[in-house]
Scaffold this active site. Sequence first.
Site, mmCIF file in Angstrom:
data_model
loop_
_atom_site.group_PDB
_atom_site.id
_atom_site.type_symbol
_atom_site.label_atom_id
_atom_site.label_comp_id
_atom_site.label_asym_id
_atom_site.label_seq_id
_atom_site.Cartn_x
_atom_site.Cartn_y
_atom_site.Cartn_z
ATOM 1 C CB CYS A 9 9.806 9.218 2.055
ATOM 2 S SG CYS A 9 8.356 9.668 1.071
ATOM 3 C CG HIS B 295 7.254 4.544 2.736
ATOM 4 N ND1 HIS B 295 7.510 5.222 3.905
ATOM 5 C CD2 HIS B 295 6.735 5.460 1.885
ATOM 6 C CE1 HIS B 295 7.150 6.487 3.784
ATOM 7 N NE2 HIS B 295 6.672 6.654 2.563
ATOM 8 C CD GLU C 248 8.026 2.380 6.098
ATOM 9 O OE1 GLU C 248 7.000 3.012 5.792
ATOM 10 O OE2 GLU C 248 9.095 2.508 5.466
#
Length: 444
Positions: free
Chosen positions: A329, A413, A415
Amino acid sequence: MSSCSAHHHHQASFVSTQFRGRVGKTSLKNKASCSTSTSSSSSSNNSGRAGVRCFAAISKPWDVQKPCKLVLDDGSVWQGKAFGAEGTKIGEVVFNTSLSGYQEILTDPSYAGQFVLFTCPHIGNVGINPLDMESTKVHMGATLVRHEALNVSNYRSTQSLDTYLKDQGVIGISDIDTRAITVRLREKGSLNGVVTTDMSISDDDLLKMSKGYDIVGKDLIGEVCVNEPYKWVDPTGSEWEFAEKAKSNKDKFNVVCFDFGIKNNIMRRLASFGCELTVVPANYSAEDVMKLKPDGILFSNGPGDPSAAPYAVENCKKLLGQVPVFGICMGHQVLGQAFGGKTFKMKFGHHGGNHPVRNEFTQAVEISAQNHNFAVDPNSLPKEVKVSHLNLNDGTCAGMVWEEKMAMTIQYHPEASPGPHDSDNCFAQFVDMIRASKGMAVSR
């Protein structure tokens, strides 16, 4: 006695109490009222029994909420109801299309300086629990929802959304037309706005406040990052672990994480893949990082304009090529500048858990969770840098690889919690890059 008469006689033989609304604060101006009715049976004594029906004056929760309003910098005014904290806040309004995980969104540091408008109409229904936090606090300025769920139903919940936002000092506004605002943001682009519970401030004054705010050029990383290095050791809990490569991993690697606003689940996923983490402030020098003898370096997510953090870009330049690096990001955008590229402000950004991304090497498509308002211009990159991932909604750069420099990045993302998990393999790829740099066999 006929059956019909007996039925009416039975109905009139007791006092019934009915409650309208839900248990809440009792309004002082309303008092309980009772009405009496007489039902006569057809028996010979022609006696009647009085039935008393009481209506308890318990006020409805939605009747005691204070007014709240949102004023956007295009001049539109949206009247709603307040929950959470009271006050007046300014921020950039973005919409998020995720259908779950509002707690993770609330505590994502990347939302600093912004208001989040949830397109999912019901927010708050599973309450708040201490285990799903992505950081220690709420970073967004305000929470904008269609409907604040008043009933909390989840075995892990410890408090309501309303109570949590009060504790965090964050304003919430409900009962606004989130669909209409989302369409406005898509057509006009992200708008700045002011949310207030102070009805004495005029709409004109609020409009002036909203027009005076701009996230472009703002370095917000310093507002969310740590001041001193610390260790992180907790992996994803065993009951939540889903990746076979993480379960089977036996190796240990020393990884330094630059905290631009790092999320807890990024650290959990790295720890699950065998990384022992040292988290350092955003302005930690490259020289001090190398003294920690890292096997790899992560540049994390974070808020604000990436072009307003030149210190981070300079650190990246000094570290490129020394050990494998991974940018997520904001880290992707900072590394993009370190590669020699440029970033730009998007029309309304990407915020949600349903963005399709294509791996340009394998042509596989992943559904990803995203949260960013800036992007890297692929045309500004040197020829050695390959665009590894492409956002299929608008064709923007979603990942880069510079093999010679042992560098990989993704704009979204991997995760993502509670999901999707399509991109979780990025952590395994980063660890494989570390293995390769040390002459070890990579995973298959």
